[in-house]
Design a protein around this motif. Structure first.
Motif, PDB file in Angstrom:
ATOM      1  N   GLY A 173     -47.505   3.639  -9.136  1.00  0.00           N
ATOM      2  CA  GLY A 173     -48.831   4.147  -8.535  1.00  0.00           C
ATOM      3  C   GLY A 173     -49.744   2.860  -8.445  1.00  0.00           C
ATOM      4  N   LEU A 174     -49.394   1.587  -8.529  1.00  0.00           N
ATOM      5  CA  LEU A 174     -50.443   0.659  -8.410  1.00  0.00           C
ATOM      6  C   LEU A 174     -50.745   0.207  -7.058  1.00  0.00           C
ATOM      7  N   ASN A 175     -52.010  -0.369  -6.890  1.00  0.00           N
ATOM      8  CA  ASN A 175     -52.200  -0.715  -5.524  1.00  0.00           C
ATOM      9  C   ASN A 175     -51.557  -2.095  -5.273  1.00  0.00           C
ATOM     10  N   GLU A 176     -51.801  -3.041  -4.191  1.00  0.00           N
ATOM     11  CA  GLU A 176     -51.190  -4.058  -3.875  1.00  0.00           C
ATOM     12  C   GLU A 176     -51.616  -5.266  -4.977  1.00  0.00           C
ATOM     13  N   GLN A 177     -52.952  -5.322  -5.216  1.00  0.00           N
ATOM     14  CA  GLN A 177     -53.390  -6.356  -6.272  1.00  0.00           C
ATOM     15  C   GLN A 177     -52.810  -6.024  -7.403  1.00  0.00           C
ATOM     16  N   GLN A 178     -52.874  -5.010  -8.071  1.00  0.00           N
ATOM     17  CA  GLN A 178     -52.247  -4.333  -9.192  1.00  0.00           C
ATOM     18  C   GLN A 178     -50.799  -4.887  -9.149  1.00  0.00           C
ATOM     19  N   SER A 179     -50.093  -4.440  -8.364  1.00  0.00           N
ATOM     20  CA  SER A 179     -48.510  -5.003  -8.066  1.00  0.00           C
ATOM     21  C   SER A 179     -48.328  -6.221  -8.575  1.00  0.00           C
ATOM     22  N   LYS A 180     -49.193  -6.940  -7.512  1.00  0.00           N
ATOM     23  CA  LYS A 180     -48.824  -8.652  -7.557  1.00  0.00           C
ATOM     24  C   LYS A 180     -49.026  -9.134  -9.126  1.00  0.00           C
ATOM     25  N   GLU A 181     -50.422  -8.592  -9.651  1.00  0.00           N
ATOM     26  CA  GLU A 181     -50.506  -9.159 -10.974  1.00  0.00           C
ATOM     27  C   GLU A 181     -49.820  -8.710 -11.954  1.00  0.00           C
ATOM     28  N   THR A 182     -49.198  -7.393 -11.974  1.00  0.00           N
ATOM     29  CA  THR A 182     -48.246  -7.025 -12.924  1.00  0.00           C
ATOM     30  C   THR A 182     -46.936  -7.857 -12.977  1.00  0.00           C
ATOM     31  N   LEU A 183     -46.400  -7.871 -11.568  1.00  0.00           N
ATOM     32  CA  LEU A 183     -45.157  -8.667 -11.390  1.00  0.00           C
ATOM     33  C   LEU A 183     -45.228 -10.152 -11.634  1.00  0.00           C
ATOM     34  N   LYS A 184     -46.465 -10.749 -11.598  1.00  0.00           N
ATOM     35  CA  LYS A 184     -46.764 -12.211 -12.123  1.00  0.00           C
ATOM     36  C   LYS A 184     -46.679 -12.266 -13.552  1.00  0.00           C
ATOM     37  N   TRP A 185     -47.433 -11.401 -13.948  1.00  0.00           N
ATOM     38  CA  TRP A 185     -47.532 -11.400 -15.548  1.00  0.00           C
ATOM     39  C   TRP A 185     -46.055 -11.073 -16.052  1.00  0.00           C
ATOM     40  N   GLY A 186     -45.236 -10.090 -15.359  1.00  0.00           N
ATOM     41  CA  GLY A 186     -44.027  -9.937 -16.021  1.00  0.00           C
ATOM     42  C   GLY A 186     -43.041 -11.326 -16.303  1.00  0.00           C
ATOM     43  N   LEU A 187     -43.227 -12.106 -14.956  1.00  0.00           N
ATOM     44  CA  LEU A 187     -42.637 -13.401 -14.784  1.00  0.00           C
ATOM     45  C   LEU A 187     -42.980 -14.288 -15.853  1.00  0.00           C
ATOM     46  N   GLU A 188     -44.213 -14.367 -15.963  1.00  0.00           N
ATOM     47  CA  GLU A 188     -44.771 -15.425 -17.023  1.00  0.00           C
ATOM     48  C   GLU A 188     -44.460 -14.901 -18.325  1.00  0.00           C
ATOM     49  N   MET A 189     -44.370 -13.584 -18.684  1.00  0.00           N
ATOM     50  CA  MET A 189     -44.042 -13.413 -20.177  1.00  0.00           C
ATOM     51  C   MET A 189     -42.588 -13.671 -20.338  1.00  0.00           C
ATOM     52  N   LEU A 190     -41.709 -13.394 -19.062  1.00  0.00           N
ATOM     53  CA  LEU A 190     -40.165 -13.691 -19.281  1.00  0.00           C
ATOM     54  C   LEU A 190     -40.040 -15.004 -19.585  1.00  0.00           C
ATOM     55  N   LEU A 191     -40.695 -16.015 -18.750  1.00  0.00           N
ATOM     56  CA  LEU A 191     -40.535 -17.441 -18.988  1.00  0.00           C
ATOM     57  C   LEU A 191     -40.972 -18.089 -20.199  1.00  0.00           C
ATOM     58  N   LYS A 192     -42.122 -17.581 -20.738  1.00  0.00           N
ATOM     59  CA  LYS A 192     -42.650 -17.920 -22.051  1.00  0.00           C
ATOM     60  C   LYS A 192     -41.801 -17.390 -23.081  1.00  0.00           C
ATOM     61  N   GLY A 193     -41.014 -16.341 -23.157  1.00  0.00           N
ATOM     62  CA  GLY A 193     -40.080 -15.902 -24.053  1.00  0.00           C
ATOM     63  C   GLY A 193     -38.686 -16.828 -23.873  1.00  0.00           C
ATOM     64  N   VAL A 194     -38.445 -17.282 -22.690  1.00  0.00           N
ATOM     65  CA  VAL A 194     -37.070 -17.761 -22.526  1.00  0.00           C
ATOM     66  C   VAL A 194     -37.391 -19.405 -22.936  1.00  0.00           C
TER      67      VAL A 194
END
Length: 199
Positions: A173-194
């Protein structure tokens, strides 16, 4: 002959054949000609059997051809960001494919709806995201173990494109901006962990 070399050659040939089919379909669509797989085979100088290996449904081919007009090749996407560090490259690739999906959302949804109900065995997706990720991970020095690179390539791909857009908007139920921010955050956290795991 080296199996990896042979497999790489086959992948490259398949990519070239798919690109040729899409270019011919785009040319015929631009002329306003009704598409048939037989017409495309003839125009592309390929056998009908070859066309059917890639597309058994002309609607899937037409929908992908329309999207393909607006999409850069994996090589072009990577070349624009290749001078950045690994994290920046992967984030830029995600941003490109997410912007592409949001900008062309209706066309991507149409394509996906046609592709899902067509014959799964013959209608393989173009896989530009995976190819772009492969280029990035093969051409950047990385502290990541080889055993982890394949997993990183796949999970990073899950966080970009139309499927990620659909889940973030329709399910979360996210809007476009929230979607982009959430997906960006997800990849950032993934890369930080890796990347932290490799130190």
């Amino acid at each position: 002959m080296n199996k990896n070399y042979i497999d790489s050659g086959r992948k490259n040939q398949k990519h070239k054949t798919r690109s040729k089919i899409l270019l011919v379909a785009q040319r015929l669509l631009a002329k306003g000609i009704g598409l048939t797989l037989e017409d495309i085979a003839k125009e592309a100088d390929l056998s009908r059997a070859t066309i059917y290996r890639y597309y058994s449904n002309v609607d899937v081919l037409a929908a992908e051809a329309v999207i393909d007009i607006h999409t850069k090749s994996p090589e072009d996407v990577f070349n624009e960001v290749k001078d950045l560090n690994l994290k920046e490259v992967l984030m830029a690739i995600q941003a490109y494919f997410n912007d592409l999906a949001f900008t062309n959302e209706a066309a991507f949804r149409k394509y996906l709806s046609i592709a899902i109900v067509s014959d799964q065995a013959t209608n393989k997706r173009g896989a530009r995201r995976i190819k772009t990720m492969e280029l990035a991970l093969a051409n950047k020095k990385t502290p990541i173990d080889n055993s982890e690179i394949e997993k990183l390539k796949n999970i990073a791909t899950v966080l970009m494109g139309i499927e990620a857009l659909i889940v973030s908007k329709d399910v979360c139920g996210l809007n476009e901006q929230q979607s982009k921010e959430t997906l960006k955050w997800g990849l950032e956290m993934l890369l930080k962990g890796v990347l932290n795991n490799q130190n």
